[in-house]
Design an enzyme around this catalytic site. Structure first.
Site, PDB file in Angstrom:
ATOM      1  CB  ALA A 118     -60.592  46.798  62.913  1.00 19.69           C
ATOM      2  CG  HIS A 119     -57.333  47.616  60.775  1.00 20.35           C
ATOM      3  ND1 HIS A 119     -57.446  48.948  61.109  1.00 20.35           N
ATOM      4  CD2 HIS A 119     -57.217  46.946  61.940  1.00 20.35           C
ATOM      5  CE1 HIS A 119     -57.376  49.072  62.421  1.00 20.35           C
ATOM      6  NE2 HIS A 119     -57.251  47.868  62.944  1.00 20.35           N
ATOM      7  CG  PHE A 120     -56.591  47.637  54.919  1.00 22.10           C
ATOM      8  CD1 PHE A 120     -56.665  48.549  53.881  1.00 22.10           C
ATOM      9  CD2 PHE A 120     -55.983  48.036  56.110  1.00 22.10           C
ATOM     10  CE1 PHE A 120     -56.136  49.831  54.012  1.00 22.10           C
ATOM     11  CE2 PHE A 120     -55.466  49.318  56.253  1.00 22.10           C
ATOM     12  CZ  PHE A 120     -55.546  50.215  55.207  1.00 22.10           C
ATOM     13  CG  ASN A 121     -60.549  42.793  57.725  1.00 22.16           C
ATOM     14  OD1 ASN A 121     -60.849  43.510  58.676  1.00 22.16           O
ATOM     15  ND2 ASN A 121     -59.389  42.145  57.677  1.00 22.16           N
ATOM     16  N   GLY A 137     -56.056  43.008  56.654  1.00 21.56           N
ATOM     17  CA  GLY A 137     -55.806  42.392  55.357  1.00 21.56           C
ATOM     18  C   GLY A 137     -56.378  41.003  55.191  1.00 21.56           C
TER      19      GLY A 137
END
Length: 206
Positions: A118-121, A137
């Site tokens: 969902a976030h910054f992957n 991350g």
């Protein structure tokens, strides 16, 4: 379509055998099995960006937000979500209810149903199992510094995968903490956890 994916995975001797050109060919076959006039459905923003659009399927109930970028071949399953700023570079299968989030980059990979990035992957040449979750991350590195084939150590034996690009395989409901990294060829067994800021290598067991 989910049945097709299940058969595709079951045919492989090892899960990483489905990656690379094999995955690209599978997704192309899947896309071409859908009528050209019925490939883009769901709630798709007019401000999403598409490349090789005729090789993209977006199923009913999926959401593609403004600013998302999707390159074909790609299959976005029912009720999946591709959020603003997501970058799907091609040869990606996103299963039912899965999430490719803000500034997440994904290529050559499979997200099984309800997997979440969902976030910054970064998801390169990887498989995310059912209902697994990547913390913000998390990076699934897919290429060794020396660019040599990925070698796995399984049952005290070394196994050449034949792949120069192979990220990670996460079993069902595996989880990673924020800012964690998996080295190329990492395997996380079902329901395992990689703690925040940690680096994984090899087979991760409970």
């Amino acid at each position: 379509m989910a049945h097709d994916l299940c058969l595709f995975l079951q045919e492989a001797e090892f899960p990483w055998r489905v990656l690379g050109k094999t995955l690209t060919q599978f997704i192309e076959r899947l896309v071409n099995s859908v009528d050209k006039n019925h490939r883009i459905n769901g709630n798709v923003s007019d401000y999403a960006y598409f490349e090789n659009k005729d090789q993209i399927v977006i199923c009913q109930g999926a959401v593609v937000e403004p600013g998302a970028f999707i390159a074909g071949p790609a299959f976005i399953g029912p009720h999946a979500v591709v959020r603003h700023g997501a970058y799907i570079r091609g040869s990606v299968y996103v299963g039912e209810g899965a999430v490719v989030g803000h500034t997440t980059e994904c290529k050559g990979s499979i997200l099984l149903p309800f997997a979440k990035a969902a976030h910054f992957n970064y998801i390169g040449d990887s498989i995310l199992g059912y209902d697994c979750n990547l913390g913000a991350g998390t990076k699934l590195a897919n290429l060794k510094i020396n660019h040599k084939n990925i070698i796995l150590a399984l049952d005290n034996k070394k196994l050449d995968t034949g792949l120069k690009k192979f990220g990670a395989i996460l079993g069902n409901r595996a989880q990673t903490g924020c800012n964690s990294v998996t080295n190329p060829g990492t395997i996380m067994l079902p329901e395992t956890i990689l703690l925040p800021n940690q680096t994984a290598l090899g087979v991760i067991k409970r």
